[in-house]
Scaffold this motif. Structure first.
Motif, PDB file in Angstrom:
ATOM      1  N   VAL A 178      16.646  -5.387  -7.005  1.00  0.00           N
ATOM      2  CA  VAL A 178      16.334  -6.004  -5.720  1.00  0.00           C
ATOM      3  C   VAL A 178      16.556  -4.998  -4.601  1.00  0.00           C
ATOM      4  O   VAL A 178      17.377  -4.095  -4.707  1.00  0.00           O
ATOM      5  CB  VAL A 178      17.178  -7.269  -5.473  1.00  0.00           C
ATOM      6  CG1 VAL A 178      16.981  -8.284  -6.592  1.00  0.00           C
ATOM      7  CG2 VAL A 178      18.665  -6.934  -5.313  1.00  0.00           C
ATOM      8  N   GLY A 179      15.792  -5.183  -3.545  1.00  0.00           N
ATOM      9  CA  GLY A 179      15.899  -4.319  -2.383  1.00  0.00           C
ATOM     10  C   GLY A 179      14.792  -4.640  -1.412  1.00  0.00           C
ATOM     11  O   GLY A 179      14.724  -5.750  -0.881  1.00  0.00           O
ATOM     12  N   SER A 180      13.877  -3.690  -1.214  1.00  0.00           N
ATOM     13  CA  SER A 180      12.751  -3.938  -0.319  1.00  0.00           C
ATOM     14  C   SER A 180      11.503  -3.268  -0.874  1.00  0.00           C
ATOM     15  O   SER A 180      11.569  -2.269  -1.596  1.00  0.00           O
ATOM     16  CB  SER A 180      13.039  -3.409   1.086  1.00  0.00           C
ATOM     17  OG  SER A 180      13.220  -2.007   1.066  1.00  0.00           O
ATOM     18  N   ALA A 181      10.366  -3.860  -0.528  1.00  0.00           N
ATOM     19  CA  ALA A 181       9.077  -3.302  -0.919  1.00  0.00           C
ATOM     20  C   ALA A 181       8.628  -2.285   0.117  1.00  0.00           C
ATOM     21  O   ALA A 181       9.148  -2.234   1.237  1.00  0.00           O
ATOM     22  CB  ALA A 181       8.044  -4.418  -1.048  1.00  0.00           C
ATOM     23  N   LYS A 182       7.658  -1.485  -0.256  1.00  0.00           N
ATOM     24  CA  LYS A 182       7.120  -0.522   0.692  1.00  0.00           C
ATOM     25  C   LYS A 182       6.374  -1.251   1.800  1.00  0.00           C
ATOM     26  O   LYS A 182       5.739  -2.282   1.578  1.00  0.00           O
ATOM     27  CB  LYS A 182       6.185   0.456  -0.025  1.00  0.00           C
ATOM     28  CG  LYS A 182       6.918   1.314  -1.057  1.00  0.00           C
ATOM     29  CD  LYS A 182       6.002   2.347  -1.655  1.00  0.00           C
ATOM     30  CE  LYS A 182       6.718   3.107  -2.760  1.00  0.00           C
ATOM     31  NZ  LYS A 182       7.945   3.766  -2.308  1.00  0.00           N
ATOM     32  N   ASN A 183       6.477  -0.714   2.992  1.00  0.00           N
ATOM     33  CA  ASN A 183       5.786  -1.286   4.131  1.00  0.00           C
ATOM     34  C   ASN A 183       4.321  -0.860   4.053  1.00  0.00           C
ATOM     35  O   ASN A 183       3.942   0.223   4.486  1.00  0.00           O
ATOM     36  CB  ASN A 183       6.436  -0.787   5.426  1.00  0.00           C
ATOM     37  CG  ASN A 183       5.982  -1.577   6.627  1.00  0.00           C
ATOM     38  OD1 ASN A 183       4.793  -1.692   6.888  1.00  0.00           O
ATOM     39  ND2 ASN A 183       6.931  -2.108   7.359  1.00  0.00           N
ATOM     40  N   VAL A 184       3.508  -1.719   3.465  1.00  0.00           N
ATOM     41  CA  VAL A 184       2.113  -1.376   3.204  1.00  0.00           C
ATOM     42  C   VAL A 184       1.280  -1.515   4.467  1.00  0.00           C
ATOM     43  O   VAL A 184       1.762  -1.928   5.515  1.00  0.00           O
ATOM     44  CB  VAL A 184       1.549  -2.271   2.076  1.00  0.00           C
ATOM     45  CG1 VAL A 184       2.268  -1.993   0.775  1.00  0.00           C
ATOM     46  CG2 VAL A 184       1.671  -3.743   2.448  1.00  0.00           C
ATOM     47  N   ALA A 185       0.014  -1.185   4.341  1.00  0.00           N
ATOM     48  CA  ALA A 185      -0.859  -1.170   5.515  1.00  0.00           C
ATOM     49  C   ALA A 185      -0.883  -2.502   6.241  1.00  0.00           C
ATOM     50  O   ALA A 185      -1.015  -2.560   7.459  1.00  0.00           O
ATOM     51  CB  ALA A 185      -2.274  -0.748   5.095  1.00  0.00           C
TER      52      ALA A 185
END
Length: 392
Positions: A178-185
């Motif tokens: 768990v953590g964070s996803a990439k900040n996608v477009a």
């Protein structure tokens, strides 16, 4: 990766932050007024002399003072695995290394983890996992953890995460990170939980939380399995996020319970049928799956780190004191914490403390933690029940 987007580590201890060079987040959003927990007894824990047992050359190789902070001491096969680094100020990859309390020698595993910081090591099925708190790899690459699951230490690139703060298992055969996803477009990174049910070969995102306008601070900082259910809760979601619960088949939420307000993975452990964790506004909280009970009220210092050495107790370290509990509910203050205390490890009754800023490990002389009677017993407080109308 350094992509923190104005994020700064939380206020861990009221007067320790300035010295540690770590700024705090803004205060949590306003919530319903909580009942004030009773203060602990005022007995002062004894002070023990300390001896320096070692200075980590791996931590001291970090290019900044804060990166030389010892953040965790995890015992495995007679040696402490040493967590260190700082994901706010960065400082390059981190070597997986150990400290032997008998020979007082530091050793390297041969593996360098691609993360600015190793915050903690998690034990799953007798093996260790080191989540990549802040990966140093390319933004487009998968991220994950380092582990000795195969018998040797390897780096495992598993999912398109930006940060991986915790690794856990629900069934014993699955793996979670768990953590964070990439900040996608589309602008929607946010808190993200990934699960593998095939031994870590393939992963899928199974939970997420983000703000309507995602700003890059929404994250799951911990995941904990209790009584056949996985629990996690996102922090820094502007509209708020409930406690998420997965029973192996279905996801539900517990919107009235907020047991673990912490951004430190090492400050969350499962012990004696409870999730024990730091709540920055309350102290140490014990959560049994239904109720969250403040069991060690804060007295100006937040608990930074837990250790479960296998002697029947769980230990907690704050910059003010070292505590011990046999049931997770009633705590005893064993000793005043040494200066610069930031991580705790207990081995054969001896208490070892990792210090911030200087890569140093000390031991408390004259204290046998297993047999000590301690002082300042702190009883548990009146619990809040999730559906009772009170906010926990």
């Amino acid at each position: 990766m350094g992509t923190h987007r104005a994020f700064a580590r939380p206020l861990l201890a009221a007067v320790a932050v300035a010295a540690a060079g770590i700024s705090c987040l803004a205060v949590a959003p306003a919530q319903a007024k909580r009942p004030t927990p009773p203060p602990p007894t005022t007995a002062t824990p004894p002070t023990y002399p300390t001896s320096v047992v070692g200075v980590s050359p791996q931590a001291m190789a970090k290019p900044n003072e804060s990166g030389r902070t010892i953040r965790s001491l995890t015992m495995d096969n007679g040696k402490f695995y040493v967590g260190y680094g700082d994901f706010i100020v960065n400082g390059g990859p981190t070597k997986v290394s150990t400290f032997d309390p008998v020979t007082r020698e530091f050793a390297e595993s041969g593996l360098t983890a691609p993360t600015e910081e190793i915050t903690t090591y998690r034990r799953i099925n007798g093996k260790l996992y080191a989540p990549w708190t802040d990966p140093t790899g390319m933004p487009s690459a998968n991220q994950g953890f380092s582990t000795n699951e195969s018998g040797t230490w390897t780096n495992e690139y598993k999912a398109p995460a930006e940060h991986v703060f915790d690794v856990a298992t629900l069934t014993g055969s699955d793996l979670w990170m768990v953590g964070s996803a990439k900040n996608v477009a589309a602008g929607k990174g946010g808190a993200a939980a990934y699960r593998s049910t095939d031994g870590g070969t393939s992963w899928s995102m199974v939970a997420s939380d983000t703000s309507i306008t995602e700003v890059g601070r929404e994250r799951y900082y911990w995941a904990a399995a209790l009584n056949g259910k996985m629990y996690m809760q996102a922090e820094a979601v502007q509209e708020g996020a409930p406690l998420r619960v997965f029973d192996g088949t279905t996801w539900t939420t517990m919107p009235d319970v907020n047991p673990c307000y912490t951004l430190e993975t090492r400050a969350v452990e499962v012990f004696k049928g409870k999730i024990l964790c730091t709540n920055y506004t309350k102290g140490v909280v014990a959560f049994d799956g239904t109720r969250a009970t403040t069991v060690l009220p804060t007295t100006g210092w937040n608990v930074l780190d837990f250790d479960i050495p296998g002697d029947g107790f769980i230990y907690a370290l704050s910059p003010g004191a070292i505590y011990r509990s046999a049931d997770g509910m009633t705590w005893t203050a064993l000793a005043k914490a040494p200066d610069l205390a930031w991580a705790i490890g207990v081995h054969q009754g001896t208490v070892y403390v990792g210090q911030r800023l200087n890569g140093t490990i000390v031991k408390l002389d004259g204290l046998n933690a297993t047999t000590a009677t301690g002082t300042g017993t702190t009883p548990g407080t009146t619990p809040c029940k999730g559906k009772s109308g009170k906010t926990c």
